[in-house]
Design a protein around this motif. Structure first.
Motif, PDB file in Angstrom:
ATOM      1  N   ARG A 164       0.845  -1.132   0.000  1.00 11.70           N
ATOM      2  CA  ARG A 164      -0.102   0.063   0.024  1.00 11.70           C
ATOM      3  C   ARG A 164       0.890   1.165  -0.031  1.00 11.70           C
ATOM      4  O   ARG A 164       0.627   2.369  -0.843  1.00 11.70           O
ATOM      5  CB  ARG A 164      -0.944   0.049   1.175  1.00 11.70           C
ATOM      6  CG  ARG A 164      -1.943   1.360   1.250  1.00 11.70           C
ATOM      7  CD  ARG A 164      -2.942   1.020   0.006  1.00 11.70           C
ATOM      8  NE  ARG A 164      -3.587  -0.202   0.212  1.00 11.70           N
ATOM      9  CZ  ARG A 164      -4.524  -0.274  -0.949  1.00 11.70           C
ATOM     10  NH1 ARG A 164      -4.492   0.567  -2.014  1.00 11.70           N
ATOM     11  NH2 ARG A 164      -5.291  -1.429  -0.885  1.00 11.70           N
ATOM     12  N   LEU A 165       1.962   1.048   0.654  1.00 10.64           N
ATOM     13  CA  LEU A 165       2.912   2.236   0.772  1.00 10.64           C
ATOM     14  C   LEU A 165       3.468   2.705  -0.423  1.00 10.64           C
ATOM     15  O   LEU A 165       4.043   3.645  -1.175  1.00 10.64           O
ATOM     16  CB  LEU A 165       4.009   2.392   1.658  1.00 10.64           C
ATOM     17  CG  LEU A 165       3.526   2.028   3.366  1.00 10.64           C
ATOM     18  CD1 LEU A 165       4.512   1.764   4.373  1.00 10.64           C
ATOM     19  CD2 LEU A 165       2.961   3.549   3.695  1.00 10.64           C
ATOM     20  N   ALA A 166       3.933   1.492  -1.388  1.00 10.65           N
ATOM     21  CA  ALA A 166       4.658   1.584  -2.561  1.00 10.65           C
ATOM     22  C   ALA A 166       3.812   1.745  -3.827  1.00 10.65           C
ATOM     23  O   ALA A 166       4.254   2.220  -4.761  1.00 10.65           O
ATOM     24  CB  ALA A 166       5.579   0.370  -2.758  1.00 10.65           C
ATOM     25  N   ALA A 167       2.652   1.491  -3.687  1.00 11.31           N
ATOM     26  CA  ALA A 167       1.871   1.219  -4.972  1.00 11.31           C
ATOM     27  C   ALA A 167       1.731   2.825  -5.777  1.00 11.31           C
ATOM     28  O   ALA A 167       1.617   2.818  -6.846  1.00 11.31           O
ATOM     29  CB  ALA A 167       0.424   0.913  -4.557  1.00 11.31           C
ATOM     30  N   PRO A 168       1.464   3.904  -4.927  1.00 12.14           N
ATOM     31  CA  PRO A 168       1.377   5.153  -5.729  1.00 12.14           C
ATOM     32  C   PRO A 168       2.487   5.443  -6.486  1.00 12.14           C
ATOM     33  O   PRO A 168       2.538   6.104  -7.686  1.00 12.14           O
ATOM     34  CB  PRO A 168       1.499   6.240  -4.499  1.00 12.14           C
ATOM     35  CG  PRO A 168       0.656   5.389  -3.469  1.00 12.14           C
ATOM     36  CD  PRO A 168       1.299   4.139  -3.641  1.00 12.14           C
ATOM     37  N   THR A 169       3.843   5.379  -6.102  1.00 12.49           N
ATOM     38  CA  THR A 169       4.965   5.611  -6.743  1.00 12.49           C
ATOM     39  C   THR A 169       5.141   4.512  -8.167  1.00 12.49           C
ATOM     40  O   THR A 169       5.579   4.903  -9.190  1.00 12.49           O
ATOM     41  CB  THR A 169       6.212   5.215  -5.969  1.00 12.49           C
ATOM     42  OG1 THR A 169       5.960   5.912  -4.866  1.00 12.49           O
ATOM     43  CG2 THR A 169       7.628   5.755  -6.829  1.00 12.49           C
ATOM     44  N   PHE A 170       4.742   3.113  -7.743  1.00 14.07           N
ATOM     45  CA  PHE A 170       4.623   2.432  -9.254  1.00 14.07           C
ATOM     46  C   PHE A 170       3.938   2.894 -10.205  1.00 14.07           C
ATOM     47  O   PHE A 170       4.053   2.882 -11.281  1.00 14.07           O
ATOM     48  CB  PHE A 170       4.389   0.656  -8.650  1.00 14.07           C
ATOM     49  CG  PHE A 170       5.787   0.093  -8.243  1.00 14.07           C
ATOM     50  CD1 PHE A 170       6.411  -0.833  -9.016  1.00 14.07           C
ATOM     51  CD2 PHE A 170       5.723  -0.002  -6.840  1.00 14.07           C
ATOM     52  CE1 PHE A 170       7.374  -1.216  -8.718  1.00 14.07           C
ATOM     53  CE2 PHE A 170       7.098  -0.510  -6.418  1.00 14.07           C
ATOM     54  CZ  PHE A 170       7.831  -1.274  -7.247  1.00 14.07           C
ATOM     55  N   ALA A 171       2.651   3.106  -9.674  1.00 12.56           N
ATOM     56  CA  ALA A 171       1.545   3.724 -10.647  1.00 12.56           C
ATOM     57  C   ALA A 171       2.052   4.986 -11.352  1.00 12.56           C
ATOM     58  O   ALA A 171       1.802   5.237 -12.512  1.00 12.56           O
ATOM     59  CB  ALA A 171       0.325   3.961  -9.920  1.00 12.56           C
ATOM     60  N   ALA A 172       2.592   5.928 -10.480  1.00 15.64           N
ATOM     61  CA  ALA A 172       3.210   7.304 -11.185  1.00 15.64           C
ATOM     62  C   ALA A 172       4.293   6.697 -12.081  1.00 15.64           C
ATOM     63  O   ALA A 172       4.415   7.316 -13.032  1.00 15.64           O
ATOM     64  CB  ALA A 172       3.872   8.080 -10.213  1.00 15.64           C
ATOM     65  N   ALA A 173       5.183   5.914 -11.838  1.00 15.57           N
ATOM     66  CA  ALA A 173       6.005   5.397 -12.647  1.00 15.57           C
ATOM     67  C   ALA A 173       5.629   4.852 -14.115  1.00 15.57           C
ATOM     68  O   ALA A 173       6.182   5.093 -15.210  1.00 15.57           O
ATOM     69  CB  ALA A 173       7.202   4.466 -12.072  1.00 15.57           C
ATOM     70  N   MET A 174       4.633   4.185 -14.038  1.00 15.56           N
ATOM     71  CA  MET A 174       3.979   3.718 -15.415  1.00 15.56           C
ATOM     72  C   MET A 174       3.127   4.791 -15.984  1.00 15.56           C
ATOM     73  O   MET A 174       3.188   4.668 -17.293  1.00 15.56           O
ATOM     74  CB  MET A 174       2.810   2.458 -15.052  1.00 15.56           C
ATOM     75  CG  MET A 174       3.404   1.367 -14.388  1.00 15.56           C
ATOM     76  SD  MET A 174       2.178   0.044 -14.218  1.00 15.56           S
ATOM     77  CE  MET A 174       1.929  -0.267 -15.864  1.00 15.56           C
ATOM     78  N   LEU A 175       3.032   5.857 -15.391  1.00 15.11           N
ATOM     79  CA  LEU A 175       2.387   7.239 -16.152  1.00 15.11           C
ATOM     80  C   LEU A 175       3.532   7.917 -16.432  1.00 15.11           C
ATOM     81  O   LEU A 175       3.339   9.136 -16.634  1.00 15.11           O
ATOM     82  CB  LEU A 175       1.293   7.692 -15.292  1.00 15.11           C
ATOM     83  CG  LEU A 175       0.039   6.780 -15.217  1.00 15.11           C
ATOM     84  CD1 LEU A 175      -0.692   7.548 -14.022  1.00 15.11           C
ATOM     85  CD2 LEU A 175      -0.800   6.970 -16.540  1.00 15.11           C
TER      86      LEU A 175
END
Length: 592
Positions: A482-493
């Motif tokens: 849950r802590l890491a998900a926003p950064t992974f999503a931002a990287a895909m964008l």
């Protein structure tokens, strides 16, 4: 790193230039096998973009992975091998980005190579535990982001253990940065000003560096944490020895307690009681002359030197028989007790495991990927740490040894292990092993020893973590995914956000922006990327290099492939990424 409900969905300004499919929506594919695949998909699905999302997961998932059916409008493909055939069936050809978040570095690397064969012009976001391998992988692909969920989650655990509401510590390229007051930081440790008071009651965020006369001690700055990490190992060991000299009685007592195994001690004690009682019965049933003669007969019988004496009465013969048998058991037990005691005492005194001299320290349970990073960051911040892991060869055992951190090999679910780490005098317990049951049991046992102890608990299931925090009154229960998900999503964008720093009512983003060939920023000086009140440059990594220059010359001319480290507002990051991106239709130069 919790999501800001008021923030702009990540990548809104960039979705327009992502490659789209026939239906006009960019297609994203995510491959994973644990809870991270769900949280990243949920982050993208709820980001407010018109995208198509496909998940590739194995036929059997971990039990802590939420039901993927909860993700509406997401296509799910079951495949136990990530190869070209799987990627073609997932529609990877023409996709905008591929997220590889499998919990195995080699599997992710192999999948990336297969994906490139299906779709060469593809953005890759790869999860890597081994950061050294990640640096090499990044150079293999033209458009690739390598992320570590452990590195992203560690600052949140560090902040929680220190009693802070939000994570204000981050580790970038081997450097730990933190938020502090200007008056608390020496000038040589200053990285960037975050706030500045203008004297009229207004606070500027990300201001230009004010002249010394205008600087206020209460201004917030981003600073480098030195702590004890820069000190040689010998200095750390010298500090441990100095603590022992200050409290020699406690250390010796600790070593003596370690020398005595409870089970072995009970066995020796029972055997001695049998020996004494049987010896007394023998001497009473077959009287001898004098006290010495009584001891003489008893001890010789114990060591097996007794002769068969049929003329003795039945009671004496029975006592002699029991003594002989007890002696056969007593001698090996005494030998084992002496050997084990010497070994344990030596380990306690020489290996740095004695933690009784510590007070106001943090106990870290689990030296895996997350625990090792938590240990290093706490050490950088000058906080005493005691580490626990059930394996002597745990991933972070060498780091603990190099930093002079006491390392206890044992089961943290057992109360005696926690007491050995001086849990009663600690300031916090951080439990980040990979076993939910062990983590929860360690947290509850620690609370039994000290009810007011701050406990920071890692659990894989995010819903379970929230319920545990409420039911058991645990201070912080967190899910790494849950802590890491926003950064992974931002990287895909197409954003590379490294951390979020809450400052006043603003959320400042620490990010790395890559300069593409043909972009407006290509060929300009670094000073033109630095924009006070919007985006501040804190470092630069030259093309083809992972080394970060934390004091770059602002006159340096930027080239394709350079990565600019910045602290920025959301709008500032969006503007800088657009400035560093090539115009639509312009291909990137080879090797950039």
């Amino acid at each position: 790193m919790a999501a800001d409900p008021n923030r702009e969905p990540p990548g809104r300004a960039f979705v327009s230039r992502l490659r789209r499919n026939a239906d006009g929506r960019p297609h994203f594919v995510i491959c994973g096998a644990d809870s991270l695949v769900y949280t990243v998909a949920e982050e993208l699905a709820n980001a407010g973009h018109r995208i198509r999302l496909t998940l590739v997961v194995p036929s059997t998932l971990r039990g802590d992975v939420p039901d993927l059916a909860n993700l509406r409008g997401v296509r799910i493909i079951r495949a136990d091998r990530l190869d070209e055939r799987t990627f073609r069936s997932a529609g990877l050809a023409g996709a905008a980005a591929l997220g590889l978040v499998m919990p195995d570095d080699v599997v992710n690397l192999h999948a990336a190579l297969c994906a490139q064969a299906v779709e060469p012009d593809l953005r890759l976001v790869i999860r890597m535990f081994n950061t050294g391998l990640g640096y090499g992988v990044r150079r293999l692909f033209a458009d690739c982001a390598v992320l570590s969920d452990a590195a992203m989650a560690a600052p949140a655990f560090v902040a929680a253990s220190l009693g802070e509401v939000t994570p204000t510590h981050l580790r970038v390229a081997g450097r730990t940065l933190y938020v502090a007051r200007r008056g608390e930081v020496s000038p040589d440790r200053l990285v960037c000003a975050l706030t500045a008071a203008d004297g009229a009651g207004r606070i500027d965020v990300l201001p230009a560096d004010p002249p010394p006369a205008a600087q206020q001690p209460t201004d917030l700055v981003l600073a480098e944490a030195s702590g004890r990490s820069a000190a040689p190992v010998v200095d750390a060991q010298r500090r441990i020895r100095a603590r022992r000299r200050r409290r020699p009685v406690r250390v010796v007592g600790r070593a003596l307690r370690a020398a005595l195994s409870r089970k072995l001690g009970v066995a020796v004690l029972v055997t001695l009681i049998i020996t004494v009682v049987s010896g007394a019965v023998l001497v009473h049933a077959d009287p001898v002359d004098g006290f010495w003669q009584s001891i003489y007969v008893t001890l010789l019988t114990v060591v097996g030197s007794s002769d068969v004496e049929v003329q003795r009465n039945e009671v004496a013969q029975a006592a002699q028989l029991v003594l002989t048998i007890a002696g056969l058991a007593l001698l090996p037990l005494v030998t084992a007790a002496v050997v084990e005691g010497m070994v344990n005492a030596r380990l306690e005194l020489n290996s740095g495991r004695v933690a009784a001299q510590y007070e106001d320290h943090v106990v870290v349970v689990g030296l895996g990927s997350v625990g090792t990073r938590v240990l290093r960051q706490l050490n950088d911040l000058g906080v005493d740490v005691v580490a626990i892991d059930r394996r002597a060869d745990a991933r972070g055992s060498k780091a603990a040894q190099q930093l002079g951190v006491p390392f206890i090999v044992g089961d943290a679910a057992r109360e005696e292990t926690l007491r050995a780490a001086s849990i009663a005098t600690s300031r916090a317990l951080v439990v980040v092993s990979t076993d939910d049951v062990t983590n929860l049991q360690a947290a509850l046992n620690a609370r039994a020893v000290r009810p007011d102890l701050r406990v920071v608990l890692r659990l894989f299931d995010d819903d379970f973590a929230q319920r545990v925090q409420t039911a058991f009154n645990i201070d912080i229960s967190r899910s790494v995914s849950r802590l890491a998900a926003p950064t992974f999503a931002a990287a895909m964008l197409e954003r590379e956000v490294l951390a979020t720093i809450p400052v006043d009512r603003h959320a400042l983003l620490v990010a790395a922006v890559r300069v593409f060939a043909g972009s407006p920023l290509d060929g300009l000086t670094l000073s033109q990327a630095d924009r006070p009140l919007s985006a501040r440059v804190i470092g630069l990594s030259a093309a083809g290099s992972e080394w970060v220059d934390w004091a770059p010359d602002h006159r340096r001319v930027l080239a394709a492939g350079d990565r600019i480290m910045i602290v920025a507002r959301r709008a500032g990051l969006r503007a800088l990424v657009e400035q560093a991106s090539p115009p639509p239709g312009l291909a990137e130069e080879p090797g950039a």
